[in-house]
Design a protein around this motif. Structure first.
Motif, short mmCIF file in Angstrom:
data_model
loop_
_atom_site.label_atom_id
_atom_site.label_comp_id
_atom_site.label_asym_id
_atom_site.label_seq_id
_atom_site.Cartn_x
_atom_site.Cartn_y
_atom_site.Cartn_z
N LEU A 51 1.03 -1.25 0.09
CA LEU A 51 0.29 -0.30 0.30
C LEU A 51 0.90 1.78 0.28
N VAL A 52 2.14 1.60 0.92
CA VAL A 52 2.82 2.11 0.77
C VAL A 52 3.94 2.13 1.12
N ARG A 53 5.70 2.93 0.52
CA ARG A 53 6.59 2.07 -0.03
C ARG A 53 7.67 3.04 1.19
N ARG A 54 7.28 4.40 1.35
CA ARG A 54 8.16 4.94 2.47
C ARG A 54 6.90 6.17 2.71
N PRO A 55 7.23 6.89 4.63
CA PRO A 55 8.48 6.79 4.83
C PRO A 55 8.80 5.22 5.33
N VAL A 56 7.27 4.48 5.43
CA VAL A 56 7.66 3.13 6.31
C VAL A 56 6.44 2.70 5.64
N ALA B 232 0.36 0.36 14.45
CA ALA B 232 1.13 1.29 12.70
C ALA B 232 2.00 2.07 13.68
N VAL B 233 3.39 1.28 12.13
CA VAL B 233 4.93 2.70 12.74
C VAL B 233 4.87 3.49 12.77
N LEU B 234 4.48 4.40 12.35
CA LEU B 234 5.16 5.93 11.68
C LEU B 234 7.20 6.25 11.68
N ARG B 235 7.13 7.24 10.62
CA ARG B 235 8.42 7.96 10.39
C ARG B 235 8.60 8.69 11.70
N GLN C 13 10.89 5.81 14.71
CA GLN C 13 9.62 5.36 14.23
C GLN C 13 8.82 5.36 15.17
N ARG C 14 7.98 5.49 15.73
CA ARG C 14 6.98 5.43 16.57
C ARG C 14 6.58 4.54 16.41
N THR D 186 5.02 -1.82 8.87
CA THR D 186 3.18 -2.28 9.07
C THR D 186 2.23 -3.25 8.07
N LEU D 187 1.41 -3.60 8.64
CA LEU D 187 0.95 -4.73 8.41
C LEU D 187 -0.63 -4.90 8.58
#
Length: 479
Positions: free
Chosen positions: A60-65, A91-94, A100-101, A374-375
């Motif tokens: 779904l998303v390549r970056r930031p995570v 979820a992990v966010l940059r 990362q948090r 993140t899954l």
């Protein structure tokens, strides 16, 4: 968007071939903002279409995570049961400076209760609360399930137009308050709880899924943020008053508050702080009635659209119950009623998706994914996957009554997981099913609910799968 045939994940299992590189994971083009816009519009149909086009693992998303949609029942089993320690909640966010948090939007309202805590704290709290949901305790709750459901339906008039979602929300809130807190909530407290629940569940799916874009708004001095803070403060005052009142009486009961007040740390012997008690109480008060209210709402909606199923349900209720209310002993006899509820939760899972992040590199659905990914596991998508469910859009409770050797015997265990699984499985799943079956039996014994044709029912996928604007129905008395 073109849709290509998809091979069942059991055939493409990672055990049959070497893991492929993360760079090979298929998915649509575009960055996090494009993904956010895609999910902010119609996430349920978008995720379903992406799975049908790209398969059981979609980037779904390549970056930031990196973020992936996972629709493989084997991967669900790995994440929730077999190797759950390799997966973190949320979820992990940059963050700033490439840090990362982990983000859990529900924590804003629930605090660090059972639903949002993790690690040893979660296991400790789960062990503490588990006695509330033992079989013998649930047997004692069942009379209240039926009695309160009957009291709700007793206020209806033949031919009356109802919002069945509002009715079921009020019913399940009364049930949680009486069975788990040993109180009857007055109108003022109900208003506070209703406002807190609305704020906890508010916001588009993109924020609840942890996609970049809207999550950062929670820290800005916006009107919605101030409203959410004020709502939490009102909820805190209400719950702390309940705690103080129970302490003042000195009464020792078997309900949640009594259990929490009497609890002692196994190592230090210290009691729980009022903040800890507040977090657990709020979690069960809000989450404990929201999901069952949604399950019952969608069940009545489906029954209203399928009169032939409603007729079979009524026949069972007439044969098993006659003129009396259902009891705990009837649960084993109300097999079709249970099947109706299970099929409703397949089509409209109260929790439509859950988020995990990898704490280490791991093979998922045949691809080597890096730590920090993140899954997104979607019950909505998997429960409607034609690989496991013939005619997946059809409301067919008979699926749950299939004889041994039928389609169910070849279906993966986690083609259906409305309550999650593993140590993070909903602690009240048995409570919720008993509550749902007995409330459904009590109401459907005496009433038939048909759709109000002038208002289409719309989905609102936030933390839970709610109906946007309610579900208007017409009540028809059977007795």
């Amino acid at each position: 968007m073109s849709v290509s045939p998809r091979v069942p994940s059991s055939v493409t299992s990672s055990s049959l071939r070497p893991a492929r590189s993360v760079d090979e994971v298929p998915g649509p083009t575009g960055g996090p903002l494009v993904a956010a816009r895609r999910l902010r519009g119609e996430p349920l149909s978008q995720l379903t279409a992406l799975t049908r086009q790209y398969g059981p693992l979609v980037r779904l998303v390549r970056r930031p995570v990196s973020m992936f949609l996972v629709s493989d029942p084997e991967a669900v089993a790995d994440a929730l049961v077999t190797h759950q320690r390799c997966y973190g909640k949320g979820a992990v966010l940059r963050g700033p400076g490439s840090r990362q948090r982990v983000v859990q939007p529900l924590r804003l309202m629930l605090g660090d209760g059972l639903l949002t805590s993790s690690g040893q704290a979660h296991l400790r709290q789960r062990r503490l609360l588990q006695p509330l949901f033992h079989r013998e305790r649930i047997a004692g709750y069942c009379e209240q399930f039926a009695t309160l459901a009957a009291a709700t339906a007793a206020t209806w008039q033949d031919g009356q137009r109802l919002d069945i979602h509002t009715e079921m929300t009020e019913l399940t809130l009364a049930i949680v308050a009486r069975t788990l807190f040993d109180v009857d909530l007055d109108d003022q407290v109900v208003d506070v709880v209703r406002a807190a629940l609305a704020e906890a569940m508010a916001g588009p799916a993109v924020r609840q899924a942890g996609l970049p874009g809207l999550g950062e708004l929670a820290r800005l001095p916006l009107p919605a943020v101030r409203r959410r803070r004020a709502t939490r403060e009102a909820l805190d005052r209400t719950v702390y008053e309940l705690i103080a009142a129970r302490r003042a009486t000195g009464e020792v009961g078997t309900d949640l508050l009594s259990l929490l007040l009497a609890a002692r740390d196994a190592d230090t012997g210290e009691p729980m702080s009022d903040t800890q008690i507040r977090d657990e109480a709020v979690t069960l008060l809000l989450a404990g009635h929201e999901t069952t209210a949604n399950a019952l709402t969608w069940t009545f909606h489906l029954l209203g659209e399928a009169p032939e199923v409603a007729a079979k349900l009524h026949a069972e209720l007439d044969g098993v119950l006659g003129d009396r209310l259902p009891t705990f002993a009837d649960l084993s006899r109300l097999t079709y009623t249970d099947a109706v509820l299970q099929e409703a939760m397949r089509l409209y899972p109260p929790v439509w998706a859950m988020v995990r992040h990898l704490v280490e590199d791991r093979v998922v659905a045949g691809y080597q994914l890096p730590a920090g990914s993140t899954l997104l596991f979607s019950q909505w998508v998997i429960h409607r996957d034609e690989c496991w469910w013939p005619e997946p859009e059809r409301f067919d409770p008979a699926r749950w009554l299939e004889p041994a050797g039928g389609a169910a015997s070849s279906r993966p265990r986690f083609a259906y997981f409305p309550f999650g699984a593993g140590t993070r499985q909903c602690i009240g799943n048995t409570f919720a099913v008993a509550e749902g079956v007995l409330a459904l039996a009590t109401i459907a014994r005496d009433w038939t609910l048909t759709p109000a044709a002038d208002v289409p029912v719309q989905l609102e996928p936030s933390v839970t799968l709610r109906p946007r604007g309610g579900v208007p129905m017409i009540a028809h008395r059977r007795r």
